[in-house]
Motif scaffolding. Structure first.
Motif, PDB file in Angstrom:
ATOM      1  N   PHE A   1       0.850  -1.188   0.000  1.00 54.78           N
ATOM      2  CA  PHE A   1       0.000   0.000   0.000  1.00 54.78           C
ATOM      3  C   PHE A   1       0.884   1.236   0.000  1.00 54.78           C
ATOM      4  CE2 PHE A   1      -2.944   2.935   2.536  1.00 54.78           C
ATOM      5  CZ  PHE A   1      -3.690   3.281   1.423  1.00 54.78           C
ATOM      6  N   HIS A   2       0.591   2.148  -0.908  1.00 53.60           N
ATOM      7  CA  HIS A   2       1.354   3.394  -0.976  1.00 53.60           C
ATOM      8  C   HIS A   2       0.428   4.528  -1.380  1.00 53.60           C
ATOM      9  CE1 HIS A   2       3.461   6.510  -3.392  1.00 53.60           C
ATOM     10  NE2 HIS A   2       4.195   6.532  -2.300  1.00 53.60           N
ATOM     11  N   PHE A   3       0.581   5.685  -0.743  1.00 50.37           N
ATOM     12  CA  PHE A   3      -0.165   6.862  -1.163  1.00 50.37           C
ATOM     13  C   PHE A   3       0.554   8.111  -0.690  1.00 50.37           C
ATOM     14  CE2 PHE A   3      -1.662   6.188   3.091  1.00 50.37           C
ATOM     15  CZ  PHE A   3      -2.103   7.413   3.589  1.00 50.37           C
ATOM     16  N   VAL A   4       0.166   9.243  -1.260  1.00 43.03           N
ATOM     17  CA  VAL A   4       0.705  10.537  -0.863  1.00 43.03           C
ATOM     18  C   VAL A   4      -0.301  11.199   0.067  1.00 43.03           C
ATOM     19  CG1 VAL A   4       1.546  12.781  -1.628  1.00 43.03           C
ATOM     20  CG2 VAL A   4       1.955  10.748  -3.029  1.00 43.03           C
ATOM     21  N   ALA A   5       0.115  11.463   1.299  1.00 35.92           N
ATOM     22  CA  ALA A   5      -0.757  12.083   2.293  1.00 35.92           C
ATOM     23  C   ALA A   5      -0.566  13.594   2.247  1.00 35.92           C
ATOM     24  CB  ALA A   5      -0.435  11.544   3.689  1.00 35.92           C
ATOM     25  N   ARG A   6      -1.627  14.290   1.913  1.00 37.28           N
ATOM     26  CA  ARG A   6      -1.598  15.753   1.895  1.00 37.28           C
ATOM     27  C   ARG A   6      -2.933  16.242   2.444  1.00 37.28           C
ATOM     28  NH1 ARG A   6      -2.098  14.308  -3.624  1.00 37.28           N
ATOM     29  NH2 ARG A   6       0.130  14.502  -4.014  1.00 37.28           N
ATOM     30  N   GLY A   7      -2.861  17.031   3.494  1.00 40.14           N
ATOM     31  CA  GLY A   7      -4.077  17.491   4.137  1.00 40.14           C
ATOM     32  C   GLY A   7      -4.238  16.884   5.519  1.00 40.14           C
ATOM     33  N   ASP A   8      -5.469  16.712   5.942  1.00 36.00           N
ATOM     34  CA  ASP A   8      -5.774  16.328   7.327  1.00 36.00           C
ATOM     35  C   ASP A   8      -5.314  14.914   7.653  1.00 36.00           C
ATOM     36  OD1 ASP A   8      -7.168  18.778   7.768  1.00 36.00           O
ATOM     37  OD2 ASP A   8      -8.895  17.945   6.706  1.00 36.00           O
TER      38      ASP A   8
END
Length: 204
Positions: free
Chosen positions: A47-54
């Protein structure tokens, strides 16, 4: 009061969890087939994602139960949870992956509410225990504020959690339940904002 924090909270996993192994049989994978990132030669990224925000996370523990939940917005809404109950012996619950963006309301600056049913999230991976309802309310407190920047890596059983980037946050009160396990009132919560934090979970 300032305190060191993890990027998006992924490195706040309790040390007590490290003594036991997670299942190596991941029942299903996410629909995305991203190339492995931050993974060692003998690991693959599940699992991979870019966390931006809350973002918001909470850890809690007692003599009989330990738990951790982290949720982050970004190019997807990413969820990770792990609960271990020793008495009555023994129950485990672990899962991670994307959930519906509509499952989160509010913001990381004051109050954030998260409600999902992992049984109906098609790309969510349940590693141990049942799927089910997760419902948590986070309220900002003034106990601490923090800013973190850089790279973090935490190995938990057969999984390694990596994050790279910058996040800012503050302490929070958290109440709710995680697939049937209550979050105890004695807990450590955090909420805030991620700034393009690369998060990946790899598996041996």
């Amino acid at each position: 009061m300032n305190a060191a924090s993890s990027l998006g909270g992924l490195t706040l996993l309790l040390a007590a969890f490290a003594c036991r192994n997670l299942s190596t049989d991941v029942p299903r994978r996410t629909a995305r087939d991203d190339a492995p990132m931050f993974a060692a030669a003998n690991q693959s990224t599940v699992f991979h994602f870019v966390a931006r925000g809350d973002f918001a996370n909470v850890s809690w523990g007692s003599n009989t139960v330990f738990g951790f939940v982290s949720v982050s917005t970004g190019d997807t809404l990413g969820l990770f949870y792990q609960v271990t109950q020793f008495d009555p012996c023994c129950s485990f619950a672990t899962g991670f992956g994307p959930v519906s963006a509509s499952d989160i309301t509010g913001n990381g600056a004051s109050k954030l509410t998260f409600n999902t049913n992992t049984c109906t999230d098609p790309n969510f991976i349940t590693v141990e225990g049942p799927c089910g309802l997760i419902s948590i309310a986070f309220d900002k407190t003034s106990f601490f504020s923090a800013r973190s920047q850089g790279t973090s890596s935490t190995t938990f059983g057969n999984f390694t959690f990596h994050s790279v980037g910058t996040s800012e946050g503050s302490s929070a009160d958290a109440t709710g339940t995680v697939v049937g396990f209550p979050i105890t009132s004695s807990n450590f919560g955090q909420m805030g904002t991620n700034h393009n934090v690369q998060i990946s979970i790899s598996h041996e």
